[in-house]
Enzyme design. Structure first.
Site, PDB file in Angstrom:
ATOM      1  N   LYS A   1       0.801  -1.228   0.000  1.00 46.14           N
ATOM      2  CA  LYS A   1       0.000   0.000   0.000  1.00 46.14           C
ATOM      3  C   LYS A   1       0.836   1.281   0.000  1.00 46.14           C
ATOM      4  O   LYS A   1       0.341   2.336  -0.421  1.00 46.14           O
ATOM      5  CB  LYS A   1      -0.931   0.007   1.208  1.00 46.14           C
ATOM      6  CG  LYS A   1      -2.053  -1.030   1.129  1.00 46.14           C
ATOM      7  CD  LYS A   1      -3.186  -0.571   0.228  1.00 46.14           C
ATOM      8  CE  LYS A   1      -4.423  -1.453   0.400  1.00 46.14           C
ATOM      9  NZ  LYS A   1      -5.529  -0.998  -0.458  1.00 46.14           N
TER      10      LYS A   1
ATOM     11  N   SER B   1       0.650 -10.012  -0.574  1.00 41.06           N
ATOM     12  CA  SER B   1       0.544  -8.548  -0.560  1.00 41.06           C
ATOM     13  C   SER B   1       0.820  -7.887   0.772  1.00 41.06           C
ATOM     14  O   SER B   1       1.006  -6.675   0.825  1.00 41.06           O
ATOM     15  CB  SER B   1      -0.842  -8.157  -1.050  1.00 41.06           C
ATOM     16  OG  SER B   1      -1.833  -8.832  -0.321  1.00 41.06           O
TER      17      SER B   1
END
Lengths: 332, 332
Positions: free
Chosen positions: A59, A315
């Site tokens: 992110k 992720s």
């Protein structure tokens, strides 16, 4: 509401421009491989280890790319974001790097590691009650009061372009490893990471099929791709994949994903927990539940890897030690 | 007995030659950094993540370098190694890569992850009883019976040269991160990793002090460096750092280490467990106890990092899930 600028569809060139802006700011995360897992699958599995990114998830890429486009006046007024925890940390760390005040709206039940991580980057944290409030509304109100810029987690061209730099790195690393990718599996919440990755792989690696992977019960993108329109999750769904509980695909991301993806896959929590254990045992990395769904699809056979070369993105790795210890203690 | 060839002292040029042989065979493991840990320490900490190496530790480097020097006849006769588990896996994987039969002598109480890892690479495993047998003698006997080459874990110039490639990568990565290293802390059992690293850093990074870090009670290298001669551990010592329980420094490694190291440090098991938790929380990697001792020395203040730039090698991540879960569940 997001500006029309933010809602324009990003292109591969935007990902390449984001990669330039991120140079020296991010970790080039490694592409890991295990002989034992390859043998088990009867194929070749490459794992993009994005938990090793700054803030423990991909992110930071989208957040830094977005914030670096703000002008001096906008920077002075600060940014507001809403997030279950990874976008929160990404925005907080990017804001600190660029000397921008940040306020983050988080659910009161977010994992402690994510709340503490967000605060450690100097951001102000405001909790909302998931039962009675909508986080977008809380964040919009706070941004309006302060004249701050609202940084959405995926309904934003510059955020999606930043996330797509994961795909750009992955393609280059697969090339260096002489791996001709048949498929790439990507965790999917609102769809920003998979959309950005798909954008760039369509250009540099067009033979690879892209698949979005979601937790069972939160497979709104899978169902929407099959239906050809944005659908919502059914009420009452539960999953421990706290990062991937978006109720419906983003408008912007779905516009890209319906054009670029081969389809969607869903995995249940037990399958995800097994993948977290395999990441621990064979890859020596910490995957959080939401970060492990694509790996889970490959290792469980939900996506058949036999005879193929498949890359998965892991992720994120922001999971509380108690939760991780519990996963390690469960038997497959 | 090792041949005189194997017991010659390696030089920096041997490490550079090993790096050439290992090209394309090993993972260039990343150099990780955490803003939160830097802030806590008041310095800059860089962590070489060797648990991400093939077989989960740096040992593959030395094993592959040594085995690649065997001629065709020697390869046909196979290799024998003794090891608590990481050298075992390194030799087994290197032997498979070079199509050489391998037999590994392991303690009956080795972690299961290490035994299974060794077998998964196709090696034959023979257990010995730590209470009644000396592993070197068991291995020498078996090698003699088969005409196989005994691959020692650190009393071997080519093994030490291979391990030193960690230092070569570390120096290049620190340079790329614009980090002028004041000190490098390295886990130490028999002393092969620290000796190889010291060799190459003395050449490419001469301003950095090198320190060997050992488990408390197994700090034979620390005491030997202080005394100027090879000393043994006191009987009855216990530590959960199963990879670092060598009773005395190697002859070859001590000859290098007494010339090249600034000194030795010792850390207790509780300090190591805290470092394993910090590696989980802030770096998202799995460190085994022996792999975490250098990180523990930095994070505990046993080595004072204030105002300095310090690199630590995290040398391995082969730890059973039950043991890791227990470490996560302990409070600091």
């Amino acid at each position: 509401m997001p500006s029309s600028h933010a809602l324009r569809l990003p292109e591969a060139a935007d990902v390449e421009a984001a990669a330039e802006r991120l140079r020296g700011q991010i970790v080039t995360t490694p592409l890991l491989e295990s002989a034992a897992l390859n043998e088990r699958l009867g194929g070749r599995l490459l794992v993009k280890a994005e938990m090793l990114q700054r803030t423990g998830s991909y992110k930071f890429r989208g957040a830094f790319n977005r914030l670096s486009r703000l002008d001096g006046t906008e920077r002075g007024r600060g940014v507001v974001a809403y997030s279950s925890g990874n976008h929160a940390q990404g925005v907080a760390a990017a804001a600190r790097a660029l000397d921008i005040p940040a306020l983050i709206v988080m659910p009161s039940r977010a994992p402690m590691v994510k709340v503490e991580g967000t605060r450690s980057h100097g951001a102000e944290v405001v909790f909302y009650d998931e039962a009675s409030e909508r986080r977008e509304e809380v964040a919009e109100r706070l941004a309006g009061e302060r004249g701050a810029t609202l940084v959405r987690p995926y309904e934003d061209a510059e955020v999606v372009a930043g996330q797509g730099t994961v795909g750009l790195e992955l393609a280059a690393q697969a090339g260096a490893a002489q791996a001709a990718l048949d498929a790439v599996l990507v965790p999917c919440g609102g769809g920003g990471l998979v959309a950005g990755t798909a954008l760039v792989l369509a250009k540099v690696c067009p033979a690879a099929e892209l698949w979005a992977v979601e937790p069972q019960g939160f497979d709104d993108t899978r169902r929407s791709l099959a239906a050809g329109e944005r659908l919502e999750i059914a009420p009452g769904a539960k999953s421990f994949c706290d990062a991937l509980l978006a109720p419906t695909p983003g408008k912007l991301t779905f516009a890209l994903n319906r054009r670029l993806l081969a389809g969607g896959l869903a995995v249940d929590d037990a399958t995800v927990a097994a993948a977290m254990r395999d990441a621990f045992t064979y890859l020596k990395v910490v995957a959080e539940p939401g970060g492990a769904v694509a790996l889970a699809a490959a290792l469980s056979g939900a996506f058949d890897c036999r005879g193929k070369t498949v890359a998965v993105i892991c992720s994120g790795g922001n999971v509380d030690p108690e939760a991780f210890g519990k996963v390690l203690g469960e038997t497959a």
